[in-house]
Design a protein around this motif. Structure first.
Motif: not given
Length: 620
Positions: A150-165
């Motif tokens: 329940n801790v908000r880590l962040g947001r990513n925009t773009g439907g084709y790309f990787r992201f990491t937290f």
């Protein structure tokens, strides 16, 4: 709820500090939905899909896939993400990764723009407690907001790309942890990079993909660790390599290249992270479609060790006998292959299995083709690895913006398009098979009040000087990039002194290329058709329909012979045939949408394609 499920939910809620609110029933259990059309791999997906390590150019030993059964529910709207995330489990089970519109997801739902996905996970006990825990997403379409416990880590925009937290500070070792993802996918309700996805189905625009459609996984890494490795090898044996670290503090790096000729065997070098290193590698064999030689590489930075690979090859534009050509490893190589949409009737954007994905590529290679144009879609990294290993050149399109309106992108939308294009280049510039970047397709989402492609071409050359750039494929060409790229159905107009409406006359300062042609259609038996009424109604919009495969293959022979004549007579340097497979209402594939019926006369096509290469060799 069943008693065991009830106890598990109570324990999980207590461990996570949630107020205990029991749902009236268990989630609807996952069951593979029967898609409108299946493939030979549909029933082989199972409940632990895509077990392969998802980033083949940055491999570590300590990782854990989170693919499998999650739960899902639709959200009321954008405001839901600003509230406390709803309790798990959600209303229905869903298979991750998948597009919720596909049967493989177990949902097969349309028209949902806001949605929640959730699961529980544990950190393996054997993982080093002094290391950091990374939560990786390979792709979520389109906008993802991520919560752990329940801790908000962040947001990513773009439907084709990787992201990491980095979730080290949010997870609890030895306990269950909750993972919740809020997804917003406007598809064509906004001007975003969407490719051929649409809610307004038409002949050449298809079922959209929403949700977590590529692998989700955990990784254990040292505090100072490698985030990426940019690597390219040239035909002269020079290796350009940049090892990026999360701290961006120069750290000593050691690199080993394996599999060299016996007198060199393994070579070792040392340099600092976060800056370009240029090293000369002795005794390399070159990568090409005929000999796709790859070298495994070990990269060590402090306590972190990753495995990657590369191929040594050089692609450039040069004049050969008075004609500008694409040059691979010092020689003119005629490029020929299909327009590859990458759509599946059961998985939509994601092939049902790795085996299924490779089957398409082996079909292409088996016909003697040496290239594939990845059409306004970006695939999982494993796709590009497969092209590297098979020896298939890749022409990689940027994903186009909205095409259902005449309105051009705003300044903000253009900036977002360019941001995502840079991500595409940076994430994929180490795959030797990719030889060309394409910015715009047929003017879709292209600004014409000014010509942004000039600035974009210059920017790509800075990001990646090792490849060619096709600024505009089709039309709206304003004179930049390495190619003059024409589209013409059914017959080609490749580097010719004649051209048709919307196209441009041949520009001898650039490479003459046929970005699309062919498109010959043939209606297969109904059992191979996408049985959706709206799609079936559009079949006759296919560029040219043939009553049987004899006619289809004869006409293909005629077109390939015409292309051969243009190679012999004019300035044709490569061509893209439409297309690998049927897609929904389009029935012009080498194979049907279900991958069960191959239309092409294999021997005839092999002979005709070889004749193209022979004609090009005669001009070299």
């Amino acid at each position: 709820m069943h008693l065991i499920s009830q106890l598990c939910f109570l324990l999980c809620a207590a461990a996570l500090g949630n107020a205990v609110v029991l749902r009236p029933r268990d989630p609807v259990k996952y069951q593979l939905k029967t898609p409108p059309l299946d493939t030979p791999w549909t029933d082989k997906v199972g409940r632990s899909p895509w077990p392969q390590y998802p980033r083949p150019q940055l491999r570590r030993d300590v990782w854990n896939s989170l693919n499998g059964i999650w739960t899902y529910q639709a959200a009321a709207g954008a405001g839901d993400v600003e509230k406390s995330p709803p309790l798990l489990p959600y209303a229905e089970e869903v298979l991750i990764p998948s597009c919720i519109e596909g049967g493989i997801s177990g949902l097969q739902k349309w028209g949902v723009t806001h949605m929640w996905f959730g699961t529980y996970f544990e950190i393996p006990q054997e993982w080093n407690s002094n290391e950091r825990i990374l939560l990786n997403f390979e792709a979520v379409d389109y906008e993802a907001t991520v919560f752990v416990n329940n801790v908000r880590l962040g947001r990513n925009t773009g439907g084709y790309f990787r992201f990491t937290f980095d979730i080290t500070d949010q997870v609890k070792r030895g306990q269950l942890n909750s993972l919740k993802v809020f997804v917003f996918d406007p598809t064509d309700d906004q001007s975003i990079p969407q490719g051929k996805q649409t809610k307004r189905l038409s002949h050449i625009f298809y079922t959209p993909c929403s949700g977590i459609w590529q692998t989700v996984w955990l990784e254990s890494v040292p505090k100072n660790h490698i985030t990426s490795v940019d690597i390219s090898g040239g035909m002269d044996g020079q290796l350009n390599i940049t090892v990026h670290s999360n701290t961006r503090q120069p750290t000593q790096v050691k690199v080993e290249i394996h599999g060299l000729e016996s007198e060199y065997a393994t070579q070792r070098w040392g340099f600092e992270s976060d800056q370009l290193a240029k090293i000369s590698v002795p005794g390399v064999k070159l990568w090409s479609p005929d000999s796709p030689k790859l070298y495994n590489i070990t990269v060590k930075m402090g306590d972190d060790l990753v495995q990657t690979y590369t191929g040594f090859r050089t692609i450039k534009s040069e004049v050969v006998n008075g004609v500008r050509r694409p040059i691979l490893n010092g020689k003119f190589l005629f490029q020929f292959g299909p327009l590859d949409q990458g759509y599946w009737p059961d998985g939509i954007h994601l092939p049902p299995t790795h085996e299924a994905m490779v089957w398409d590529l082996e079909l292409i290679k088996g016909l003697g083709m040496n290239m594939v144009r990845k059409h306004i879609k970006i695939e999982p990294d494993l796709f590009y690895e497969a092209c590297d290993r098979l020896g298939l050149l890749v022409i990689q399109d940027m994903v186009s913006m909205r095409v259902h309106t005449n309105a051009r992108p705003s300044d903000a939308e253009q900036a977002e398009f360019e941001r995502q294009l840079e991500i595409m280049v940076n994430e994929h510039k180490s795959y030797p098979s990719i030889v060309t970047w394409v910015i715009y397709n047929e003017g879709w989402g292209q600004r014409t009040d000014y010509f942004p492609e000039f600035k974009i071409v210059d920017r790509i050359r800075v990001l990646d000087p090792s490849r060619l750039i096709d600024a505009v494929t089709g039309w709206e060409d304003h004179g930049t990039g390495d190619f003059l790229d024409n589209h013409h159905y059914a017959d080609p107009q490749c580097g010719t002194p004649y051209y048709s409406r919307l196209s441009s006359p041949y520009d001898q300062s650039r490479i003459g290329f046929q970005g699309e042609f062919g498109g010959l259609g043939h209606r297969p038996e109904d059992k191979h058709l996408w049985p959706v009424e709206g799609a079936v109604r559009t079949i006759n919009e296919t560029y040219e329909i043939h009553a049987n495969t004899d006619s289809y293959n004869w006409r293909a022979h005629v077109l390939l012979d015409l292309l051969k004549q243009q190679i012999e007579r004019y300035a044709c340097s490569g061509a893209v045939y439409t297309q690998t497979t049927d897609v929904e209402g389009e029935v012009n594939g080498l194979v049907t949408y279900d991958r069960r019926f191959v239309r092409v006369d294999t021997q005839q096509w092999r002979t005709d394609i070889q004749a193209l290469y022979s004609a090009a060799a005669g001009r070299a």
